[in-house]
Design an enzyme around this catalytic site. Sequence first.
Site, PDB file in Angstrom:
ATOM      1  N   ASN A  49      -7.148   0.530  18.388  1.00  0.00           N
ATOM      2  CA  ASN A  49      -7.163  -0.673  17.550  1.00  0.00           C
ATOM      3  C   ASN A  49      -7.535  -1.963  18.280  1.00  0.00           C
ATOM      4  O   ASN A  49      -8.410  -2.708  17.815  1.00  0.00           O
ATOM      5  CB  ASN A  49      -5.822  -0.816  16.818  1.00  0.00           C
ATOM      6  CG  ASN A  49      -5.551   0.355  15.887  1.00  0.00           C
ATOM      7  OD1 ASN A  49      -6.228   1.375  15.958  1.00  0.00           O
ATOM      8  ND2 ASN A  49      -4.573   0.232  15.017  1.00  0.00           N
ATOM      9  N   LYS A  98       1.447   8.317  18.045  1.00  0.00           N
ATOM     10  CA  LYS A  98       0.646   7.464  17.144  1.00  0.00           C
ATOM     11  C   LYS A  98       0.493   6.079  17.757  1.00  0.00           C
ATOM     12  O   LYS A  98      -0.569   5.468  17.689  1.00  0.00           O
ATOM     13  CB  LYS A  98       1.320   7.400  15.765  1.00  0.00           C
ATOM     14  CG  LYS A  98       0.574   6.540  14.766  1.00  0.00           C
ATOM     15  CD  LYS A  98       0.362   7.216  13.429  1.00  0.00           C
ATOM     16  CE  LYS A  98      -0.596   6.458  12.541  1.00  0.00           C
ATOM     17  NZ  LYS A  98       0.065   5.532  11.638  1.00  0.00           N
ATOM     18  N   SER A 130       0.819  -1.215   0.000  1.00  0.00           N
ATOM     19  CA  SER A 130       0.000   0.000   0.000  1.00  0.00           C
ATOM     20  C   SER A 130       0.856   1.270   0.000  1.00  0.00           C
ATOM     21  O   SER A 130       0.811   2.071  -0.934  1.00  0.00           O
ATOM     22  CB  SER A 130      -0.924  -0.006   1.215  1.00  0.00           C
ATOM     23  OG  SER A 130      -1.641  -1.210   1.255  1.00  0.00           O
TER      24      SER A 130
HETATM   25  P1  NAD Z   1       1.549  -3.826   2.876  1.00  0.00           P
HETATM   26  O1  NAD Z   1       1.396  -5.186   3.497  1.00  0.00           O
HETATM   27  O2  NAD Z   1       0.454  -3.325   2.006  1.00  0.00           O
HETATM   28  O3  NAD Z   1       2.888  -3.795   2.015  1.00  0.00           O
HETATM   29  C1  NAD Z   1       4.097  -4.343   2.454  1.00  0.00           C
HETATM   30  C2  NAD Z   1       4.785  -4.943   1.238  1.00  0.00           C
HETATM   31  O4  NAD Z   1       6.115  -5.275   1.594  1.00  0.00           O
HETATM   32  C3  NAD Z   1       4.110  -6.242   0.748  1.00  0.00           C
HETATM   33  O5  NAD Z   1       3.917  -6.122  -0.651  1.00  0.00           O
HETATM   34  C4  NAD Z   1       5.155  -7.312   1.070  1.00  0.00           C
HETATM   35  O6  NAD Z   1       5.151  -8.387   0.147  1.00  0.00           O
HETATM   36  C5  NAD Z   1       6.439  -6.485   0.939  1.00  0.00           C
HETATM   37  N1  NAD Z   1       7.601  -7.106   1.583  1.00  0.00           N
HETATM   38  C6  NAD Z   1       7.729  -7.569   2.848  1.00  0.00           C
HETATM   39  N2  NAD Z   1       8.968  -8.063   3.047  1.00  0.00           N
HETATM   40  C7  NAD Z   1       9.643  -7.928   1.866  1.00  0.00           C
HETATM   41  C8  NAD Z   1      10.943  -8.261   1.433  1.00  0.00           C
HETATM   42  N3  NAD Z   1      11.825  -8.852   2.252  1.00  0.00           N
HETATM   43  N4  NAD Z   1      11.292  -7.978   0.157  1.00  0.00           N
HETATM   44  C9  NAD Z   1      10.418  -7.392  -0.683  1.00  0.00           C
HETATM   45  N5  NAD Z   1       9.154  -7.038  -0.327  1.00  0.00           N
HETATM   46  C10 NAD Z   1       8.767  -7.299   0.942  1.00  0.00           C
HETATM   47  O7  NAD Z   1       1.838  -2.826   4.074  1.00  0.00           O
HETATM   48  P2  NAD Z   1       1.468  -1.277   4.177  1.00  0.00           P
HETATM   49  O8  NAD Z   1       0.029  -1.141   4.491  1.00  0.00           O
HETATM   50  O9  NAD Z   1       2.043  -0.532   3.020  1.00  0.00           O
HETATM   51  O10 NAD Z   1       2.246  -0.896   5.515  1.00  0.00           O
HETATM   52  C11 NAD Z   1       3.653  -0.673   5.579  1.00  0.00           C
HETATM   53  C12 NAD Z   1       3.929   0.012   6.917  1.00  0.00           C
HETATM   54  O11 NAD Z   1       3.311   1.306   6.894  1.00  0.00           O
HETATM   55  C13 NAD Z   1       3.294  -0.711   8.121  1.00  0.00           C
HETATM   56  O12 NAD Z   1       4.135  -0.646   9.224  1.00  0.00           O
HETATM   57  C14 NAD Z   1       2.014   0.060   8.373  1.00  0.00           C
HETATM   58  O13 NAD Z   1       1.563  -0.010   9.714  1.00  0.00           O
HETATM   59  C15 NAD Z   1       2.437   1.468   8.012  1.00  0.00           C
HETATM   60  N6  NAD Z   1       1.328   2.336   7.613  1.00  0.00           N
HETATM   61  C16 NAD Z   1       0.446   1.931   6.666  1.00  0.00           C
HETATM   62  C17 NAD Z   1      -0.592   2.778   6.298  1.00  0.00           C
HETATM   63  C18 NAD Z   1      -1.580   2.395   5.227  1.00  0.00           C
HETATM   64  O14 NAD Z   1      -2.547   3.137   5.005  1.00  0.00           O
HETATM   65  N7  NAD Z   1      -1.411   1.297   4.526  1.00  0.00           N
HETATM   66  C19 NAD Z   1      -0.703   4.044   6.907  1.00  0.00           C
HETATM   67  C20 NAD Z   1       0.225   4.432   7.871  1.00  0.00           C
HETATM   68  C21 NAD Z   1       1.244   3.560   8.217  1.00  0.00           C
HETATM   69  O1  KPL Z   2      -4.086   4.659  12.643  1.00  0.00           O
HETATM   70  C1  KPL Z   2      -5.154   4.121  12.835  1.00  0.00           C
HETATM   71  C2  KPL Z   2      -5.285   2.696  12.467  1.00  0.00           C
HETATM   72  O2  KPL Z   2      -6.375   2.203  12.200  1.00  0.00           O
HETATM   73  O3  KPL Z   2      -4.219   2.033  12.429  1.00  0.00           O
HETATM   74  C3  KPL Z   2      -6.268   4.892  13.482  1.00  0.00           C
HETATM   75  C4  KPL Z   2      -7.279   5.342  12.463  1.00  0.00           C
HETATM   76  C5  KPL Z   2      -5.684   6.149  14.141  1.00  0.00           C
HETATM   77  C6  KPL Z   2      -6.938   4.133  14.563  1.00  0.00           C
HETATM   78  O4  KPL Z   2      -6.036   3.806  15.583  1.00  0.00           O
END
Ligand code: NAD
Ligand code: KPL
Length: 303
Positions: free
Chosen positions: A190, A182, A10
Site C-alpha cells: 500500500n 495481512k 462498506s
Molecule cells: P467505511 O469507512 O466504508 O465504513 C465505516 C463506517 O463506520 C462509516 O459509515 C462511518 O461513518 C461509521 N462510523 C465510524 N465511527 C462511528 C461511530 N462512532 N458510530 C457510528 N458509525 C460510525 O469503512 P470500511 O471500508 O467498511 O472498513 C471498515 C474496516 O474494515 C477497516 O478497518 C478496513 O480496513 C477493513 N476492511 C475493509 C475492506 C473493504 O473492502 N471495504 C476489506 C477488508 C477490510
Molecule cells: O488489502 C489490500 C489493500 O489494498 O488494502 C491489498 C489488495 C492486499 C493490497 O495491499
Amino acid sequence: MSWHVLGAGSLGTLWAARLARAGLPVTLILRDEKRLADYRRAGGLSLVENGQRTLHPLPAETLADTAPIHRLLLACKAYDAASAVAALAPRLAPKAELLLLQNGIGSQEEVAAQAPHARCILVSSTEGAFRRADFEVVFAGHGFNWLGDPLDPTPPGWLAQLEQAGIPRQWTPDILTRLWRKLALNCAINPLTVLHDCRNGGLAEHPAEVAILCAELGELLEGCGQPAAAEHLHDDVQRVIQATAANHSSMHQDVAAGRRTEVAYLLGRACAVAERHALDLPHLRALHQRLLAHLAARGLPVH
Ligand code: NAD
Ligand code: KPL
C-alpha cells in the site's frame, strides 16, 4: 438474539445485508439522529452485487439508544473503533461479544480496554466492498473471513449463522498470524502504491524496493513472535501484486479521495513494534517517514 452492526459503511453494509436477507435479526447503529434521519430517507441499505441492487430496510438506532447489545459487529475504521465502543460500553450485556473487522493491529487492544468484560473476536477479511453513495455499497471482491479469539479457542455457537447468510468464514486458533500476515502484505504494497502513485500492478516495476521491504517485514515478524506469518512472504506479495494488478490499493484510494488512512495501525504499528524489539529495519523506517511526509503535504492526518 439480534446482531447489532455499527457502521453503515462498506463492510458493515455487506455483512448486515447478508445477515438480514437470511432472515436473521439485525439492527444498525448509526452515529446520531441526523444520520438516522438520512438512513430513513434512503429507505434502508442498498447492496449492489453483480450489477443488481437490493434494498434492505433494517431497523436502525443511534449510539444513544439504551437497548442492551449482546453481539456487535464493529465495522468502522481502526481509528474510530475504540471511541465507538466507549460510547456503547454502558449498553454491552455482561457476556457481550464484539466482532472486530478492523484491518491492521492495535485497534483490537484499544477496543478491549474499553470493554474489558466483553469477548473480542478478531476478524481478518479479504472480501472487498466500496461505497457508491450514502447507504449504497458495491460488493466488489469475493474473499474470505477468518475469525478467532487469541484468549479462547472455543468457537462461538452462532458461526453457523454466517454460513446460513452466505458469509464465507473459518474459525481459526491462529487469528493473530492471519492479521500480522495481512498487515505485512499491506505494508509491502500500500505505501509504495501511494508514493509511486500507481496501481498495485505498477509495483512490478520496483522489484528491488518490494524485495527489501519483504525481507525487513520478515525479520519483524520473526522478531516479534509471528514466524508463521513470515513464511514465503515475498512470494505472496508478488502473487497479490499480480492478482490485483489492475486495482488501486485501499490506501491509494483513501489518499486520492483526501480521506484519513489507517497508517497508524499498519506501517506505523510495524515500525513501533520493530522499535520495541530493538530491530533495525532502515527501509521500513524510511518508507514510513516518506509516507508520513506525503500525507502531511496533502493535509492528511499522520496517525
Ligand atoms: P467505511 O469507512 O466504508 O465504513 C465505516 C463506517 O463506520 C462509516 O459509515 C462511518 O461513518 C461509521 N462510523 C465510524 N465511527 C462511528 C461511530 N462512532 N458510530 C457510528 N458509525 C460510525 O469503512 P470500511 O471500508 O467498511 O472498513 C471498515 C474496516 O474494515 C477497516 O478497518 C478496513 O480496513 C477493513 N476492511 C475493509 C475492506 C473493504 O473492502 N471495504 C476489506 C477488508 C477490510
Ligand atoms: O488489502 C489490500 C489493500 O489494498 O488494502 C491489498 C489488495 C492486499 C493490497 O495491499
